[in-house]
Design an enzyme around this catalytic site. Structure first.
Site, mmCIF file in Angstrom:
data_model
loop_
_atom_site.group_PDB
_atom_site.id
_atom_site.type_symbol
_atom_site.label_atom_id
_atom_site.label_comp_id
_atom_site.label_asym_id
_atom_site.label_seq_id
_atom_site.Cartn_x
_atom_site.Cartn_y
_atom_site.Cartn_z
ATOM 1 C CG HIS A 171 -17.767 -21.543 -23.841
ATOM 2 N ND1 HIS A 171 -18.450 -22.735 -23.968
ATOM 3 C CD2 HIS A 171 -16.528 -21.887 -23.383
ATOM 4 C CE1 HIS A 171 -17.664 -23.745 -23.604
ATOM 5 N NE2 HIS A 171 -16.501 -23.252 -23.254
ATOM 6 C CD GLU A 394 -13.717 -37.415 -45.257
ATOM 7 O OE1 GLU A 394 -13.222 -36.753 -46.179
ATOM 8 O OE2 GLU A 394 -13.075 -38.225 -44.562
#
Length: 450
Positions: A171, A394
């Site tokens: 993280h 996408e």
């Protein structure tokens, strides 16, 4: 009346029958002779744990998994030229005692794997199946514990031709927004285009002031030495019931209308604020001091949630900032008020937490971390994946069917997920609680929606 998405757990595959085919290290394509370290801010410092996400893709005859795997490997190698810290290793600077990233080019992980199941046979992708952890590699067995990568990418093919991208990142490397940017940049390279958003890797932009100046009380933070209980980030061995509550866009709209009727207009009534207020009320009123006792209405409850500070600082952080540019907002109130106050007032309390975080407050919180070395602490943390948009990226083979974190047993964290059906305005609320608390949580959830 609210309806649970799952009244009882679906039949889950306990073993996805995943076989690791190859596990290797990948490196930036451009070698650098300069050995350097990357500073980590006080926000980054407290986030030294792995975050694992899985992105499921339907079969695409034009992009079989073998082809996708090779394209991903090549794109990641190129992408690490811009994100060279991903090939580095965490270390403790002996002079300061702080964590930083040694950009030593030791490499990131790349794993190819195969499952004996089809994507459809995995069943419900929303329900937190512990077996999804098999789709992610967090540690490479070939490396010692002190030389593990900060970033490991696993592609797992399914018998149907579909596949999953499983990504494990420490993280300290990304927050949710910068990870979304990373995925968009990966997609751009896969489309043979330039990076959509070249990253800003300068973490000193969130460096503490010298000297540090704490100008506000920070009730959302606790010093390490002052906290005897576990943090909201730690897993628990306690048996927990998982339940997913679905809120449709229409239900969220009604909650916003109801909140607007009883609020004073000082804060915006947003979808996130009303859902978080609902979660806070339910969680606070479901907790009992001892088994068999009712909730102590004089007890104070604190809810935490993350706020992006990129646009709140002066000067603003670049939108492309790769580090953790989030601070913890909080709301704090007695359970009696959460039971009796109008819903709009609870929404206001949640919204005031975000409104509180100005440039000066953010700098004060960062300076607090410099002086006291603490972490966020409260009764419940709302971790929202709702509008991060991972499933909107996408790729040449299409958008993910679903993207989600790998979920572990954390009873003090309530997760918000986007709707798998593509209705971005609806949300799933995932709670993990002991059985008796769960029944109370569900009661108050339905009561609040009435």
């Amino acid at each position: 009346m609210g309806s649970s998405y799952q009244e009882s757990p679906p039949l889950l595959l306990e073993d996805l029958k995943v076989t690791i085919k190859e596990s290797t290290l990948i490196f930036p394509s451009e070698e650098t002779s300069e050995r350097k370290s990357m500073f980590l801010s006080n926000v980054d410092q407290i986030l030294n744990f792995d975050v694992q996400t899985v992105h499921f893709f339907r079969p695409n005859k034009e992009f079989p998994p073998e082809m996708v795997s090779e394209k991903l490997r090549k794109a990641l190698v190129k992408l690490m030229d811009a994100y060279e810290f991903l090939a580095g290793r965490l270390r403790v600077d002996p002079s300061s005692g702080r964590l930083d990233v040694d950009c030593n080019g030791a490499g990131a992980g790349f794993v190819t794997a195969a499952s004996d199941y089809t994507l459809e046979e995995l069943g419900d992708l929303v329900y937190p199946n512990p077996a999804f952890a098999q789709l992610v590699t967090s540690q490479l067995q070939s490396l010692p514990k002190d030389d593990q990568p900060l970033f490991v990418f696993q592609i797992t093919s399914f018998k149907c031709g579909g596949f999953a991208m499983g990504i494990s990142t420490n993280h300290t490397t990304f927050d949710g927004l910068s990870f979304k940017t990373f995925l968009e940049n990966l997609a751009s390279l896969l489309h043979e285009k330039p990076l959509s958003t070249p990253p800003c890797n300068d973490r000193t932009l969130l460096k503490a002031r010298d000297p540090p100046s704490v100008a506000f009380p920070h009730h959302e933070l606790v010093k390490f030495q002052d906290c005897e209980t576990t943090t909201v980030f730690e897993a628990t061995s306690e048996h927990l019931d998982f339940k997913i509550f679905k809120l449709s866009s229409e239900q969220i709209k009604k909650l916003k209308e109801r909140a607007s009727e009883t609020s004073n207009g000082n804060v915006r009534v947003t979808g996130f604020n009303v859902v978080t207020a609902l979660v806070w009320r339910c969680k606070a009123l479901s907790v009992a001091a001892e088994e068999g006792e009712e909730t102590n209405l004089e007890r104070e409850s604190t809810i935490l949630y993350a706020v992006d500070i990129r646009g709140r600082l002066n000067p603003e952080l670049p939108p492309s900032y790769t580090g953790n540019a989030v601070l913890t907002a909080y709301a704090k109130e007695k359970c009696k008020a959460l039971l009796e106050e109008p819903f709009g007032r609870i929404v206001e309390m949640v919204g005031e937490g975000s409104k509180r975080i100005t440039d000066e407050y953010a700098r004060s919180a960062i300076d607090w971390g410099e002086l006291y070395k603490g972490f966020p602490h409260g009764e419940v943390l709302v971790s929202s994946w709702w509008k991060l948009g991972f499933a909107e990226v996408e790729y040449p083979w299409g958008k993910p069917k679903y993207s989600c974190p790998v979920v572990y047993h954390r009873k003090d964290i309530v997760l918000l997920f986007p709707d798998i059906d593509g209705d971005s305005k609806g949300v799933y609320v995932l709670a993990a609680l002991p059985s008796k608390e769960m029944s109370k949580f569900q009661h108050w959830f339905e009561d609040t929606l009435c």
